[in-house]
Design a protein around this motif. Sequence first.
Motif, PDB file in Angstrom:
ATOM      1  N   GLY A   1       0.832  -1.198   0.000  1.00 50.62           N
ATOM      2  CA  GLY A   1       0.000   0.000   0.000  1.00 50.62           C
ATOM      3  C   GLY A   1       0.862   1.242   0.000  1.00 50.62           C
ATOM      4  N   LEU A   2       0.250   2.358  -0.293  1.00 54.04           N
ATOM      5  CA  LEU A   2       0.958   3.629  -0.365  1.00 54.04           C
ATOM      6  C   LEU A   2       1.206   4.187   1.025  1.00 54.04           C
ATOM      7  CD1 LEU A   2      -1.136   5.177  -3.281  1.00 54.04           C
ATOM      8  CD2 LEU A   2       1.246   4.419  -3.429  1.00 54.04           C
ATOM      9  N   GLY A   3       2.464   4.421   1.362  1.00 53.30           N
ATOM     10  CA  GLY A   3       2.819   5.102   2.596  1.00 53.30           C
ATOM     11  C   GLY A   3       2.496   4.366   3.869  1.00 53.30           C
ATOM     12  N   ILE A   4       2.527   3.033   3.855  1.00 56.84           N
ATOM     13  CA  ILE A   4       2.207   2.274   5.067  1.00 56.84           C
ATOM     14  C   ILE A   4       3.446   1.516   5.553  1.00 56.84           C
ATOM     15  CG2 ILE A   4      -0.215   1.997   4.433  1.00 56.84           C
ATOM     16  CD1 ILE A   4       0.477  -0.935   3.676  1.00 56.84           C
ATOM     17  N   ASN A   5       3.431   1.162   6.817  1.00 60.24           N
ATOM     18  CA  ASN A   5       4.444   0.274   7.369  1.00 60.24           C
ATOM     19  C   ASN A   5       3.907  -1.149   7.219  1.00 60.24           C
ATOM     20  OD1 ASN A   5       5.963  -1.408   9.142  1.00 60.24           O
ATOM     21  ND2 ASN A   5       6.640   0.388  10.277  1.00 60.24           N
ATOM     22  N   THR A   6       4.370  -1.845   6.188  1.00 61.52           N
ATOM     23  CA  THR A   6       3.791  -3.152   5.862  1.00 61.52           C
ATOM     24  C   THR A   6       3.992  -4.167   6.987  1.00 61.52           C
ATOM     25  OG1 THR A   6       5.820  -3.790   4.693  1.00 61.52           O
ATOM     26  CG2 THR A   6       4.070  -2.788   3.387  1.00 61.52           C
ATOM     27  N   PHE A   7       5.118  -4.124   7.659  1.00 58.19           N
ATOM     28  CA  PHE A   7       5.367  -5.079   8.737  1.00 58.19           C
ATOM     29  C   PHE A   7       4.423  -4.823   9.911  1.00 58.19           C
ATOM     30  CE2 PHE A   7      10.023  -6.468   7.760  1.00 58.19           C
ATOM     31  CZ  PHE A   7       9.590  -6.960   6.536  1.00 58.19           C
ATOM     32  N   SER A   8       4.136  -3.552  10.209  1.00 61.38           N
ATOM     33  CA  SER A   8       3.199  -3.247  11.299  1.00 61.38           C
ATOM     34  C   SER A   8       1.807  -3.773  10.983  1.00 61.38           C
ATOM     35  CB  SER A   8       3.145  -1.736  11.545  1.00 61.38           C
ATOM     36  OG  SER A   8       4.368  -1.260  12.051  1.00 61.38           O
ATOM     37  N   VAL A   9       1.380  -3.611   9.722  1.00 61.12           N
ATOM     38  CA  VAL A   9       0.066  -4.107   9.302  1.00 61.12           C
ATOM     39  C   VAL A   9       0.015  -5.629   9.439  1.00 61.12           C
ATOM     40  CG1 VAL A   9      -1.529  -4.347   7.358  1.00 61.12           C
ATOM     41  CG2 VAL A   9      -0.371  -2.164   7.752  1.00 61.12           C
ATOM     42  N   LEU A  10       1.050  -6.304   8.973  1.00 63.90           N
ATOM     43  CA  LEU A  10       1.057  -7.766   9.041  1.00 63.90           C
ATOM     44  C   LEU A  10       1.200  -8.270  10.473  1.00 63.90           C
ATOM     45  CD1 LEU A  10       3.137  -8.779   5.888  1.00 63.90           C
ATOM     46  CD2 LEU A  10       0.659  -8.852   6.208  1.00 63.90           C
ATOM     47  N   ASP A  11       1.967  -7.572  11.287  1.00 62.87           N
ATOM     48  CA  ASP A  11       2.085  -7.976  12.694  1.00 62.87           C
ATOM     49  C   ASP A  11       0.723  -7.922  13.382  1.00 62.87           C
ATOM     50  OD1 ASP A  11       4.782  -8.484  12.524  1.00 62.87           O
ATOM     51  OD2 ASP A  11       5.399  -6.530  13.309  1.00 62.87           O
ATOM     52  N   ALA A  12      -0.056  -6.871  13.078  1.00 66.10           N
ATOM     53  CA  ALA A  12      -1.392  -6.752  13.668  1.00 66.10           C
ATOM     54  C   ALA A  12      -2.310  -7.860  13.158  1.00 66.10           C
ATOM     55  CB  ALA A  12      -1.983  -5.378  13.346  1.00 66.10           C
ATOM     56  N   PHE A  13      -2.182  -8.197  11.874  1.00 69.98           N
ATOM     57  CA  PHE A  13      -2.991  -9.262  11.285  1.00 69.98           C
ATOM     58  C   PHE A  13      -2.644 -10.616  11.913  1.00 69.98           C
ATOM     59  CE2 PHE A  13      -3.918 -12.180   7.620  1.00 69.98           C
ATOM     60  CZ  PHE A  13      -5.288 -11.976   7.592  1.00 69.98           C
ATOM     61  N   VAL A  14      -1.360 -10.861  12.099  1.00 75.81           N
ATOM     62  CA  VAL A  14      -0.899 -12.100  12.730  1.00 75.81           C
ATOM     63  C   VAL A  14      -1.451 -12.224  14.141  1.00 75.81           C
ATOM     64  CG1 VAL A  14       1.152 -13.193  13.728  1.00 75.81           C
ATOM     65  CG2 VAL A  14       1.181 -12.427  11.347  1.00 75.81           C
ATOM     66  N   GLU A  15      -1.429 -11.109  14.870  1.00 75.55           N
ATOM     67  CA  GLU A  15      -1.959 -11.127  16.238  1.00 75.55           C
ATOM     68  C   GLU A  15      -3.458 -11.385  16.245  1.00 75.55           C
ATOM     69  OE1 GLU A  15      -2.038  -8.305  20.264  1.00 75.55           O
ATOM     70  OE2 GLU A  15      -0.996  -7.636  18.455  1.00 75.55           O
ATOM     71  N   GLU A  16      -4.176 -10.725  15.318  1.00 75.16           N
ATOM     72  CA  GLU A  16      -5.632 -10.906  15.230  1.00 75.16           C
ATOM     73  C   GLU A  16      -5.996 -12.355  14.936  1.00 75.16           C
ATOM     74  OE1 GLU A  16      -9.203  -9.873  12.064  1.00 75.16           O
ATOM     75  OE2 GLU A  16      -7.362  -8.693  12.001  1.00 75.16           O
ATOM     76  N   LYS A  17      -5.246 -12.987  14.042  1.00 72.69           N
ATOM     77  CA  LYS A  17      -5.556 -14.356  13.617  1.00 72.69           C
ATOM     78  C   LYS A  17      -4.885 -15.417  14.495  1.00 72.69           C
ATOM     79  CE  LYS A  17      -8.029 -13.110  10.075  1.00 72.69           C
ATOM     80  NZ  LYS A  17      -9.502 -13.328  10.081  1.00 72.69           N
ATOM     81  N   LYS A  18      -4.140 -14.973  15.508  1.00 71.78           N
ATOM     82  CA  LYS A  18      -3.418 -15.891  16.409  1.00 71.78           C
ATOM     83  C   LYS A  18      -2.501 -16.816  15.599  1.00 71.78           C
ATOM     84  CE  LYS A  18      -6.856 -15.892  20.126  1.00 71.78           C
ATOM     85  NZ  LYS A  18      -7.593 -14.710  19.623  1.00 71.78           N
ATOM     86  N   ALA A  19      -1.826 -16.219  14.630  1.00 71.70           N
ATOM     87  CA  ALA A  19      -0.899 -16.953  13.781  1.00 71.70           C
ATOM     88  C   ALA A  19       0.521 -16.861  14.349  1.00 71.70           C
ATOM     89  CB  ALA A  19      -0.934 -16.394  12.361  1.00 71.70           C
ATOM     90  N   VAL A  20       1.420 -17.670  13.798  1.00 72.57           N
ATOM     91  CA  VAL A  20       2.819 -17.682  14.232  1.00 72.57           C
ATOM     92  C   VAL A  20       3.706 -17.443  13.006  1.00 72.57           C
ATOM     93  CG1 VAL A  20       4.670 -19.031  15.282  1.00 72.57           C
ATOM     94  CG2 VAL A  20       2.300 -19.316  16.085  1.00 72.57           C
ATOM     95  N   PRO A  21       4.446 -16.342  12.976  1.00 72.18           N
ATOM     96  CA  PRO A  21       5.333 -16.087  11.828  1.00 72.18           C
ATOM     97  C   PRO A  21       6.480 -17.093  11.783  1.00 72.18           C
ATOM     98  CG  PRO A  21       4.952 -14.082  13.105  1.00 72.18           C
ATOM     99  CD  PRO A  21       4.451 -15.220  13.933  1.00 72.18           C
ATOM    100  N   ILE A  22       6.764 -17.582  10.584  1.00 72.64           N
ATOM    101  CA  ILE A  22       7.881 -18.492  10.359  1.00 72.64           C
ATOM    102  C   ILE A  22       8.999 -17.783   9.592  1.00 72.64           C
ATOM    103  CG2 ILE A  22       8.577 -20.681   9.273  1.00 72.64           C
ATOM    104  CD1 ILE A  22       5.662 -21.583   9.581  1.00 72.64           C
ATOM    105  N   ARG A  23       8.586 -16.843   8.736  1.00 75.60           N
ATOM    106  CA  ARG A  23       9.555 -16.078   7.954  1.00 75.60           C
ATOM    107  C   ARG A  23       8.970 -14.712   7.668  1.00 75.60           C
ATOM    108  NH1 ARG A  23      10.043 -18.868   2.797  1.00 75.60           N
ATOM    109  NH2 ARG A  23       8.397 -17.482   2.040  1.00 75.60           N
ATOM    110  N   LYS A  24       9.809 -13.682   7.731  1.00 78.14           N
ATOM    111  CA  LYS A  24       9.390 -12.333   7.381  1.00 78.14           C
ATOM    112  C   LYS A  24      10.324 -11.801   6.297  1.00 78.14           C
ATOM    113  CE  LYS A  24       7.514 -10.942  11.906  1.00 78.14           C
ATOM    114  NZ  LYS A  24       7.531  -9.870  12.954  1.00 78.14           N
ATOM    115  N   SER A  25       9.737 -11.153   5.288  1.00 78.49           N
ATOM    116  CA  SER A  25      10.553 -10.574   4.218  1.00 78.49           C
ATOM    117  C   SER A  25       9.812  -9.408   3.595  1.00 78.49           C
ATOM    118  CB  SER A  25      10.888 -11.628   3.148  1.00 78.49           C
ATOM    119  OG  SER A  25       9.700 -12.112   2.537  1.00 78.49           O
ATOM    120  N   GLY A  26      10.518  -8.668   2.785  1.00 78.28           N
ATOM    121  CA  GLY A  26       9.915  -7.551   2.072  1.00 78.28           C
ATOM    122  C   GLY A  26      10.416  -7.531   0.643  1.00 78.28           C
TER     123      GLY A  26
END
Length: 382
Positions: free
Chosen positions: A208-233
């Motif tokens: 998205g335009l002008g967003i912190n993509t990792f912050s958005v995904l971190d919030a999504f992971v928390e909402e879905k009670k998921a566990v990150p295995i790999r992070k990349s950009g």
Amino acid sequence: MARVSVVGASIAGLIGAREIASAGIETVVYEEHREIGIPEKCDGLVSAAGISELGIVPPSNTIQNRMTRARFFSPFMRKEVIIDAKKQNVIVLDRSRFDKFLAEMAAREGAKIELGSRVSSIQQDPDHASIEIADSETVESDVVLDCSGYETFIRGGGLVLQAGQYLVYGTWFDRATVEVYLDPVEAPGFFKWVIPISSDVAKIGVAGLGINTFSVLDAFVEEKKAVPIRKSGAPIICSGTAKRFVEGRVVKAGDACGQPKPTTGGGIYTGGYGGLLAGRAIREAIEKDDMTHLGEYEKEWRSEFSDEFRTQLYARNVFSKMTGAQLDKLFDMVNSSGVAHKISEEGDFDRHSIAIVKAFGIVNLFSTLGIVITNEIKNLVA
């Protein structure tokens, strides 16, 4: 003996190298990383038909999953549109393994691959093209096929979106369903996505335009009670193609000239097709000792995709201006009009214009949503 240097062991570069080397032309692929397919920058979603058009039958160990449905969520997840994708035969590729498989195909045809070789510049004169490796070694060729990726596209003035991409463990999704979340606040100008590769592991991402993509995904992971295995950009190209694909003896294909789809930034099929046509044009130009044949590649690619990309860019222009409330209305109209069923029956995963035109063709769509459109977009549904 004629020689071609290919910059970048991408899908476009490896398919192009396969086509060139098959004619007995000395072909060398220069890849800056020490392992093909690493880092993995693409989630690998493509149709089996599209891969087949590239002259490829992917081995079973390169296919991670098969998708039969797509769920689109409105901004506040109060509404959704479901598309049946069984007829589109969509697969999820393990891009690391798939790229290695393409490298094997190119090697079988006689192409050489130089790993850990970063090309720092490309030069040319009327009789030759040359590359400079790591600012020290110069290699002359008859033609250079530049498939070096988004960096070349940016240097040429192209626009990209930064994307965050995670591999996660989770249990909220259905294995055979792609999820797409539209939200002009959370992901302005693009969307958030979930691509399952098993019953409990998925690739998720956002751009998205002008967003912190990792912050958005971190919030999504928390909402879905998921566990990150790999992070990349990785950047996503969705602004259309460069003005020129061919300049003298230098030919560009794939991300290097903006061939990913404007709607999703996916470039396996469209960029791979670029590599296929570019490789064939280079082969013909060298065999006939006539560099004017290089221009046929760009003509053929644009003949195949220009209208498709124009339609996708118009759609991006409309959707990027829509508010959350307008998107909610759009979901209602799509569901009540039967458009979702028509897209399921007639859509093409690699050519989104079919779905776009059907969605735009809803009676009074734009007036209901309060959107002012150009005559060019009106012509799409005429």
